[in-house]
Design an enzyme around this catalytic site. Structure first.
Site, PDB file in Angstrom:
ATOM      1  N   LYS A  76      12.854 -25.453   4.760  1.00 41.78           N
ATOM      2  CA  LYS A  76      11.320 -24.616   4.612  1.00 41.78           C
ATOM      3  C   LYS A  76      10.808 -24.725   3.272  1.00 41.78           C
ATOM      4  O   LYS A  76      11.171 -25.000   2.298  1.00 41.78           O
ATOM      5  CB  LYS A  76      11.525 -23.129   4.738  1.00 41.78           C
ATOM      6  CG  LYS A  76      10.523 -22.279   5.040  1.00 41.78           C
ATOM      7  CD  LYS A  76      11.135 -20.733   5.173  1.00 41.78           C
ATOM      8  CE  LYS A  76       9.871 -19.874   5.300  1.00 41.78           C
ATOM      9  NZ  LYS A  76      10.252 -18.419   5.468  1.00 41.78           N
ATOM     10  N   SER A 151       8.385 -16.188   9.554  1.00 40.64           N
ATOM     11  CA  SER A 151       7.693 -17.340   9.094  1.00 40.64           C
ATOM     12  C   SER A 151       8.373 -18.621   8.871  1.00 40.64           C
ATOM     13  O   SER A 151       7.671 -19.641   8.680  1.00 40.64           O
ATOM     14  CB  SER A 151       7.204 -16.797   7.414  1.00 40.64           C
ATOM     15  OG  SER A 151       8.395 -16.833   6.699  1.00 40.64           O
ATOM     16  N   SER A 175      12.145 -13.316   9.154  1.00 42.56           N
ATOM     17  CA  SER A 175      11.460 -14.699   9.198  1.00 42.56           C
ATOM     18  C   SER A 175      12.378 -15.716   9.453  1.00 42.56           C
ATOM     19  O   SER A 175      12.018 -16.543   9.916  1.00 42.56           O
ATOM     20  CB  SER A 175      10.878 -14.944   8.081  1.00 42.56           C
ATOM     21  OG  SER A 175       9.458 -14.229   7.856  1.00 42.56           O
TER      22      SER A 175
END
Lengths: 485, 489
Positions: A76, A151, A175
């Site tokens: 990420k 997310s 997330s």
């Protein structure tokens, strides 16, 4: 060349360790996959030249002892990576290249993994659909008009599409678990403090926690083992010995007591979520676990509490992006204040601004007691609910999300309905305890759905074991026709 | 010394106004590294050379508390007889400024590390106890430099993150003199403890001064103004005086005081408004989620307490009792830790009374004139001790000693060497002195006659002549004895 699309992380590690394949072969395979998958928009940055160089270097080594020997991994874009651009999905960090490596990613590389690239995410991890990213939304490989969740949407999308054998995300209110649920993958949010936050772009410091996202539970145990560990540079890091989650993984859950919290049976919950939950309960029963009804009475306050605490911390954490030291600086403005206003006005997206406004408001003098302080008290009550519950049960089973993946654009104009997506995941972050989402079935459209298992703090081994046992019985299969290639 | 009466009031035709003052002193903690990072704290380095990723607030950077700074704060708290809080909390004070990289300063708001304490001032009108409200730890900001370029402001982050102790007094001070004494006493205590060097030129000690006035005899406080960031004791005194007068003028002309933050203009000797209460920042304090609450063990405090050095008040008591000094003399000698050290070094082998007089007299004068700290004195304690011993033993007279001392200041030489080289040794041989006296009396036989017929004032003349003849080296006592003896005959 083998088809690594069917292989798990653990299998690939074993293949490389036993020298059946080289790190370079595996790396090239995933590079090809990524190159063919631009439609998904799951990567913000790739660093293939470096990846190939590192793979070759790995292959020439004598020591293949690392837990993640020679495996290429994309992460990420919230993890700072030395000399590789780190954007947090924001324009304000569009051209930011750290000179340092986050502790968690450094742990991965020291176990032999190789960086493949940086994955798309909601701006500063604020969002549940990956639609707030400055670099455009990511598409869920499950369906071309579906969000991957957020997310950590880029991470979930890349994992489900086999663009990386496993990945890591961060989870502040769901997330990791919500996108895992939306993409038919496994995602674990560890106990707060198990993985170092050093070098992770901060969203809400008291809630942020990095965790593994994988194709199965075995991989999840392996990756968690590699990434976690005490870090003196993070004052909230837990000082304890590293555990061998993968070696100790087993499916013996007979006699364990599993709680079913009645407060999670929310109004208007889709029938398919309800039946998925029942299915989970049956599987646990059949595996010899005892099912117990439990109560977490303050659950309904979790979401409002979260949307005070997280924005409050975010409003302060994001103050450093001011155009003075690094990152985007607006060329407009006659003085310092105007430079600030223009830089932040142009550099942040709407959702980030919304949360900065909320956070600034709830911390303001005259409102602090009514909002922030009250929220902290409720947070304590929510944690107490769990503490009390775990005196009687080993784990709690809930759905991961109140729905399957929704359509792109469906909720962008309705933040409240977007926030409601995190209703089952948020309490866990407020309590600082671990939870895993595993794929457990599909809805009638064929979209994956996840179940969430929660345990008390530092019970990662137990939550993994229960998930491992359930995974066997569920036997979730997802075959995607790689329509995006 | 006779006690004086306190008399600092702003006197007008109508009233006597009492001035109420409270101080927030910012004292830089003596430590190798910053409060939450490993960067050096050394003063005077090239701009932006002592800045870590934490100090410049890069993404994902986290603060880690410097244990030594906690020790320093606790020690200071103990030196102020204050309550040490076993649990304290670091908060974020949020505001935007170019020299504040994170957009917030880590400070302590509701739960400081040190609670209430006090210190005692020696004023001409007696001793006065001043309450300490609290002491907390916080980070310093960087430095904005506005005068290097007409269009740009430069930022130096070397100071960013350096540990400060904010020490807040109760509104117990009543005059510029008391503020002077308070700051000096506080600084003295911190220097004894080695927790702050108190160097105001380098900015390691600065203060915000809260001033209000009320009519003499009133019980309730007036509205106060805060004068920000005053960096010398002299300016504090000036600022208080001018601010108090401003407030009195306003009140007497029927106006109200606005609670506000003001700046002191040292050139114009007046304060001016910086921001009103309405414009005051809303700092949005909240506990820093990157740091756990700070827990201190009682054991930790007890250990520090055991290692605490003798502090000015205790030392003063000991000096008075042991060395028979007056309170005034003792104060002079304990006010600075280095002075007390010097004194104690000198008296190891020398007369206490002489040592006290020489240090507070001639030595202080020289240091003052040369603007030197006593630790840089050209006259070492050992050399002063030798000089005093030369006086005590009669080797040189007090008068000659002054001459030797002057040379010691210039050259840093050992006094015995100077006495020998310059042949300054006192003439104490009775035979030699007899010769001198005889010659003086013989040369002035007319005056001897006058003396003997009652003009006794002439005695001093004979002493002076004899002294002159000896080149100033005659032992005065012996000379007197011989002269008196001879004149009697």
């Amino acid at each position: 060349m083998s088809d690594f699309n069917k292989s798990s992380l653990s299998e690939i590690v074993n293949l490389i360790k036993s020298k059946k394949v080289s790190s370079l072969e595996v790396t090239n395979h995933f590079i090809k996959n990524v190159e063919k998958s631009k439609k998904l928009n799951s990567f913000i940055t790739t660093c293939f030249e470096e990846s190939v160089k590192n793979a070759k270097q790995f292959d020439s080594k004598k020591n293949f002892d690392g837990l993640l020997s020679g495996v290429p991994l994309a992460v990420k874009d919230l993890f700072c990576t030395k000399n590789v651009k780190t954007t947090a999905g924001s324009k304000i960090l569009e051209n930011f290249t750290p000179t340092y490596e986050s502790t968690v990613t450094r742990n991965l590389w020291s176990e032999g993994a190789i960086l493949l690239g940086k994955l798309n995410c909601d701006e500063f991890a604020m969002g549940s659909s990956n639609e707030t990213s400055y670099f455009g939304n990511t598409i869920n490989p499950v369906g071309k008009d579906l969000v991957p969740g957020g997310s950590s949407g880029g991470s979930a999308s890349a994992l489900a599409a086999n663009l990386t054998p496993a990945t890591i995300g961060t989870d502040t209110g769901g997330s990791i678990r919500q996108p895992a649920s939306f993409t038919g993958t496994v995602g674990l949010k560890p106990t707060y403090g198990l993985c170092s936050r050093w070098g992770i772009v901060a969203f809400a410091s008291s809630l942020d926690q990095a965790g593994p996202m994988t194709k199965n539970v075995e991989d999840c145990a392996l990756l968690l083992e590699a990434m976690s560990g005490h870090d003196e540079k993070d004052s909230t890091s837990i000082n304890k010995k590293n555990e061998k989650y993968s070696k100790n993984l087993n499916e013996k859950i007979k006699g364990l007591k599993i709680g079913i919290p009645k407060e999670y049976r929310i109004e208007n919950m889709p029938k398919e979520i309800d039946s998925l939950w029942k299915k989970g309960i049956d599987i646990l029963k059949n595996s010899g676990a005892k099912i117990v009804d439990v109560s977490l009475p303050h659950t309904k306050y979790a979401l409002p509490t979260y949307y005070i605490v997280a924005p409050a911390e975010a409003s302060s954490n994001l103050a450093r992006y001011d155009g003075v030291k690094y990152g985007y600086r607006s060329k407009k403005g006659k003085n310092l204040i105007e430079m600030y206003e223009n830089t932040r006005g142009e550099g942040f997206g709407d959702e980030v601004k919304r949360r900065i406004f909320i956070g600034t408001y709830v911390l303001s003098s005259g409102y602090y007691d009514a909002y922030y302080l009250k929220a902290q008290k409720v947070r304590r009550l929510i944690k107490n609910d769990f503490d009390k519950c775990f005196k009687n049960v080993d784990a709690i089973l809930t759905p991961s999300t109140p729905s399957s993946a929704f359509k792109i654009g469906e909720k962008t104009n309705d933040p409240i309905s977007m926030y409601l997506n995190d209703i089952f995941t948020v309490p866990v972050n407020l309590a600082g305890i671990p939870a895993i989402s595993i794929p457990a079935g599909q809805d009638e459209k064929g979209y994956p759905l996840g179940l969430q298992l929660i345990t008390k703090a530092l019970d990662e081994q137990k939550v993994l074991n229960i998930a491992f046992a359930m995974e066997k019985s569920i036997d979730f299969k997802q075959s995607l026709n790689r329509w995006w290639e | 010394m006779e006690k004086q009466k306190f008399d600092y009031f702003i006197k007008t035709e109508k009233n006597n106004w009492e001035v109420i003052i409270g101080l927030e002193v910012h004292a830089q903690v003596i430590s190798e590294s910053k409060l939450f990072s490993g960067s050096s704290t050394k003063f005077g380095a090239k701009p932006n050379t002592q800045v870590s990723l934490v100090d410049s607030a890069f993404p994902g950077m986290l603060p880690v508390i410097n244990q030594y700074c906690i020790e320093q704060a606790v020690k200071t708290g103990l030196g102020l007889n204050a309550k040490i809080n076993l649990l304290s909390i670091f908060d974020r004070k949020n505001y935007f400024y170019a020299d504040l990289p994170a957009g917030y300063q880590i400070s302590q708001y509701k739960n400081p590390i040190v609670g209430e304490g006090s210190l005692t001032l020696d004023m001409p009108y007696g001793s006065k106890k001043v309450g300490i409200e609290r002491l907390h730890l916080e980070q310093d900001a960087g430095k904005s430099i506005h005068d290097l370029s007409p269009d740009n402001t430069f930022v130096d982050l070397n100071r960013s993150g350096v540990a400060l102790m904010e020490i807040v007094s109760k509104p117990d001070l009543r005059s510029p003199d008391e503020v002077n004494a308070y700051v000096k006493k506080l600084r003295s205590i911190m220097r004894y403890l080695k927790t702050c060097d108190g160097n105001m030129q380098e900015g390691s000690l600065r203060a915000d001064v809260n001033v209000s006035v009320r009519k003499k005899g009133d019980k309730s406080f007036g509205t106060r103004c805060e004068i920000k960031n005053v960096n010398s004791i002299k300016f504090m005194e000036m600022a208080i005086d001018s601010e108090a007068k401003r407030q009195v003028e306003l009140l007497e002309s029927g106006k109200k005081i606005d609670q506000e933050t003001r700046l002191f203009d040292t050139k114009k000797n007046e304060t001016r408004s910086m921001r009103s209460k309405e414009e005051a920042h809303d700092y949005r304090y909240f506990p820093d989620p990157d740091l756990l609450p700070l827990k201190i063990e009682q054991n930790f405090i007890d250990n520090l307490k055991k290692k605490l050095p003798e502090l000015p008040d205790e030392k003063k008591d000991r000096f008075i009792k042991k060395f028979k000094l007056t309170s005034y003399e003792a104060n002079l000698l304990v006010s600075e830790v280095n002075i007390s050290k010097y004194f104690e070094e000198v008296i190891k082998n020398s007369d206490i009374k002489l040592a006290k007089n020489w240090i507070t007299g001639d030595l202080f004068a020289v240091l003052n004139e040369k603007n030197l700290d006593i630790k840089d004195s050209p006259v070492t304690p050992k050399n002063l001790s030798s000089l005093i011993n030369a006086i005590s033993s009669g080797e040189i007279s007090g008068k000659i000693a002054k001459k030797v001392f002057e040379i010691m200041v210039e050259t840093g030489d050992e006094p015995n060497k100077i006495i020998k080289e310059k042949k300054l040794k006192q003439q104490s041989d009775p035979k030699e002195l007899e010769k001198i006296v005889s010659k003086v009396l013989k040369d002035n036989s007319d005056k001897v006659l006058q003396y003997k017929s009652g003009k006794e004032k002439l005695y001093g003349f004979f002493v002076g002549e004899a002294m002159k003849l000896s080149g100033g080296k005659a032992n005065p006592k012996l000379l007197n004895d011989i002269l008196k003896e001879k004149l009697r005959k």
